[in-house]
Design an enzyme around this catalytic site. Structure first.
Site, PDB file in Angstrom:
ATOM      1  N   ALA A  55      39.808  18.762  20.335  1.00  0.00           N
ATOM      2  CA  ALA A  55      39.906  19.041  21.771  1.00  0.00           C
ATOM      3  C   ALA A  55      39.381  20.423  22.131  1.00  0.00           C
ATOM      4  O   ALA A  55      38.888  20.638  23.242  1.00  0.00           O
ATOM      5  CB  ALA A  55      41.356  18.893  22.234  1.00  0.00           C
ATOM      6  N   CYS A 154      53.867   9.906  16.725  1.00  0.00           N
ATOM      7  CA  CYS A 154      52.590  10.275  16.119  1.00  0.00           C
ATOM      8  C   CYS A 154      51.450   9.843  17.046  1.00  0.00           C
ATOM      9  O   CYS A 154      51.337   8.670  17.385  1.00  0.00           O
ATOM     10  CB  CYS A 154      52.450   9.610  14.763  1.00  0.00           C
ATOM     11  SG  CYS A 154      50.911  10.007  13.919  1.00  0.00           S
ATOM     12  N   SER A 155      50.622  10.795  17.445  1.00  0.00           N
ATOM     13  CA  SER A 155      49.598  10.509  18.447  1.00  0.00           C
ATOM     14  C   SER A 155      48.251  10.137  17.839  1.00  0.00           C
ATOM     15  O   SER A 155      47.354   9.690  18.551  1.00  0.00           O
ATOM     16  CB  SER A 155      49.414  11.718  19.375  1.00  0.00           C
ATOM     17  OG  SER A 155      49.121  12.887  18.625  1.00  0.00           O
ATOM     18  N   HIS A 158      46.304   8.693  11.500  1.00  0.00           N
ATOM     19  CA  HIS A 158      45.630   9.333  10.377  1.00  0.00           C
ATOM     20  C   HIS A 158      46.722   9.966   9.528  1.00  0.00           C
ATOM     21  O   HIS A 158      47.675  10.533  10.078  1.00  0.00           O
ATOM     22  CB  HIS A 158      44.653  10.406  10.881  1.00  0.00           C
ATOM     23  CG  HIS A 158      43.721  10.916   9.822  1.00  0.00           C
ATOM     24  ND1 HIS A 158      42.478  10.379   9.610  1.00  0.00           N
ATOM     25  CD2 HIS A 158      43.859  11.901   8.905  1.00  0.00           C
ATOM     26  CE1 HIS A 158      41.874  11.028   8.618  1.00  0.00           C
ATOM     27  NE2 HIS A 158      42.715  11.955   8.169  1.00  0.00           N
ATOM     28  N   HIS A 160      48.819  12.512   8.071  1.00  0.00           N
ATOM     29  CA  HIS A 160      48.899  13.962   8.276  1.00  0.00           C
ATOM     30  C   HIS A 160      50.334  14.392   8.523  1.00  0.00           C
ATOM     31  O   HIS A 160      51.221  13.564   8.752  1.00  0.00           O
ATOM     32  CB  HIS A 160      48.019  14.381   9.459  1.00  0.00           C
ATOM     33  CG  HIS A 160      48.556  14.004  10.803  1.00  0.00           C
ATOM     34  ND1 HIS A 160      48.524  12.705  11.270  1.00  0.00           N
ATOM     35  CD2 HIS A 160      49.144  14.736  11.789  1.00  0.00           C
ATOM     36  CE1 HIS A 160      49.058  12.665  12.483  1.00  0.00           C
ATOM     37  NE2 HIS A 160      49.457  13.886  12.818  1.00  0.00           N
ATOM     38  N   HIS A 275      63.689  20.802   3.739  1.00  0.00           N
ATOM     39  CA  HIS A 275      64.596  21.917   3.994  1.00  0.00           C
ATOM     40  C   HIS A 275      64.807  22.664   2.677  1.00  0.00           C
ATOM     41  O   HIS A 275      65.130  22.049   1.654  1.00  0.00           O
ATOM     42  CB  HIS A 275      65.945  21.426   4.516  1.00  0.00           C
ATOM     43  CG  HIS A 275      65.936  21.043   5.958  1.00  0.00           C
ATOM     44  ND1 HIS A 275      67.021  20.463   6.582  1.00  0.00           N
ATOM     45  CD2 HIS A 275      64.972  21.163   6.910  1.00  0.00           C
ATOM     46  CE1 HIS A 275      66.730  20.244   7.856  1.00  0.00           C
ATOM     47  NE2 HIS A 275      65.494  20.648   8.069  1.00  0.00           N
ATOM     48  N   GLU A 314      76.011   7.817  21.142  1.00  0.00           N
ATOM     49  CA  GLU A 314      75.446   8.777  20.193  1.00  0.00           C
ATOM     50  C   GLU A 314      75.141  10.113  20.869  1.00  0.00           C
ATOM     51  O   GLU A 314      75.323  11.175  20.280  1.00  0.00           O
ATOM     52  CB  GLU A 314      74.173   8.221  19.559  1.00  0.00           C
ATOM     53  CG  GLU A 314      74.401   7.064  18.597  1.00  0.00           C
ATOM     54  CD  GLU A 314      74.442   5.712  19.277  1.00  0.00           C
ATOM     55  OE1 GLU A 314      74.537   4.697  18.582  1.00  0.00           O
ATOM     56  OE2 GLU A 314      74.386   5.674  20.528  1.00  0.00           O
TER      57      GLU A 314
END
Length: 345
Positions: A55, A154-155, A158, A160, A275, A314
């Site tokens: 982009a 996830c946009s 791929h 990653h 973590h 929740e």
């Protein structure tokens, strides 16, 4: 297994309501769209592909392994100004600085970690450790996380992950720091080291294991097929792993993720993250209370189209799950370790 009860999560100092009988209720709610099976291996419009234009106008190199680059839309920047002073204790703000990176696991968009080879997964682990060392030299917290699948936000299709380094300890890190410190003080052993030893002996929530690692559905799991990946020895940070431990980590990750995909025969969505002990100024402090671990939080409940929603009770009361961790572990444990896409090969 049949009656509701609450379980304590010592890592987060909270409770989860287990209501196993609810999984039998009829479902007329939202159905998710299964992930596409026809993702193109290379797409010039996918900004994560080798040679694609992102982009900001930058062109990716024609990488053949892992590829790390600065996030084009970072949530944290290194030079953010100080917020104004607060005039009331109920309106507090503090500085937040950092860097955000994206790391591609592989040049092919149609691969995910469970379909990659062990050397390819090991390369990902090496890159994680390098980033943890590099960013951890100055930042207190380095959060490595992967959102897999559109269901988890996830946009880009791929393989990653993202790596965010921050000038502060985030909420989950501060909470785990406190609970693990208290446990070591009270019991003389790191909490998750003791927990791993207990789960390895009990085996009822064990999913997979090898000489260096084990994966369990934790006793206090919130998500239906949530898992916790734990080393068998006391190790504080990802960058402290030996070469052999990184090899066995690649193996156990592949085995777990194949089981995940085989559960509903779909590319299984999840959010996962590492973590470990804080870094930066904490490198000079005693962090023996910490034990390295990875959380996997998958949302799917009954099938590839029915997910667990964290809403209502929740959000307003406490976490609730619809099958016991033991039931989830048994189901995952019984699944084959050959990926469903490769069974016919």
């Amino acid at each position: 297994a049949e009656h509701q009860h609450v379980r304590y999560n010592p890592l987060r100092d909270d409770w989860v309501l287990v209501s196993a009988h609810r999984v039998k209720r009829p479902w007329q709610g939202q159905l998710e769209k299964p992930p596409p099976e026809d993702v193109p291996r290379w797409d010039p419009k996918n900004p994560l592909c080798p040679g694609a234009t992102r982009a900001n106008g930058e062109v990716n190199p024609k990488y053949e392994g892992t590829f790390v680059f600065p996030n084009d839309f970072p949530a944290l920047q290194p030079d953010a100004p100080e917020p104004d002073d607060s005039d009331h204790p109920l309106f507090q703000a503090a500085p937040a600085r950092g860097v955000c990176k994206v790391m591609c696991f592989h040049p092919w968009s149609d691969l995910t970690l469970p379909l990659m080879s062990l050397p390819e997964i090991r390369a990902v682990i090496d890159a994680w450790a390098e980033l943890a060392t590099e960013l951890g030299a100055s930042y207190p917290w380095v959060q490595i996380f992967e959102n897999k699948g559109a269901m988890m936000g996830c946009s880009n299709p791929h393989p990653h992950c993202q790596v965010w380094a921050s000038s502060f300890l985030p909420n989950e890190a501060r909470l785990e720091d406190r609970t693990q410190r208290q446990h070591l003080s009270q019991h003389g052993v790191p909490m998750l080291l003791e927990y791993a030893e207990q789960e390895a002996r009990r085996k009822e929530r064990l999913v997979v294991e090898n000489a260096d690692w084990l994966v369990v559905v934790p006793y206090w799991a919130t998500w239906p097929y949530q898992t916790l990946l734990l080393p068998r020895r006391h190790v504080c940070r990802l960058q402290d792993l030996s070469d052999s431990e990184k090899d066995s980590l690649a193996s156990i990750m592949q085995r777990l993720l194949i089981k995940y995909d085989n559960l509903f025969e779909v590319s299984f969505p999840y959010s996962m993250g590492w973590h470990g002990a804080p870094t930066g100024p904490y490198l000079e402090e005693d962090c023996r209370h910490w034990q390295l671990h990875a959380h996997y939080y998958p949302p799917l409940l009954r099938s590839s189209t029915v997910r667990k929603f964290m809403v209502g009770y929740e959000m307003l009361a406490q976490a609730q799950r619809d099958l016991t961790p033991e039931q989830a572990a048994e189901r995952l444990r019984s699944l084959p370790e050959v990926h469903y896409k490769k069974r016919a090969e």
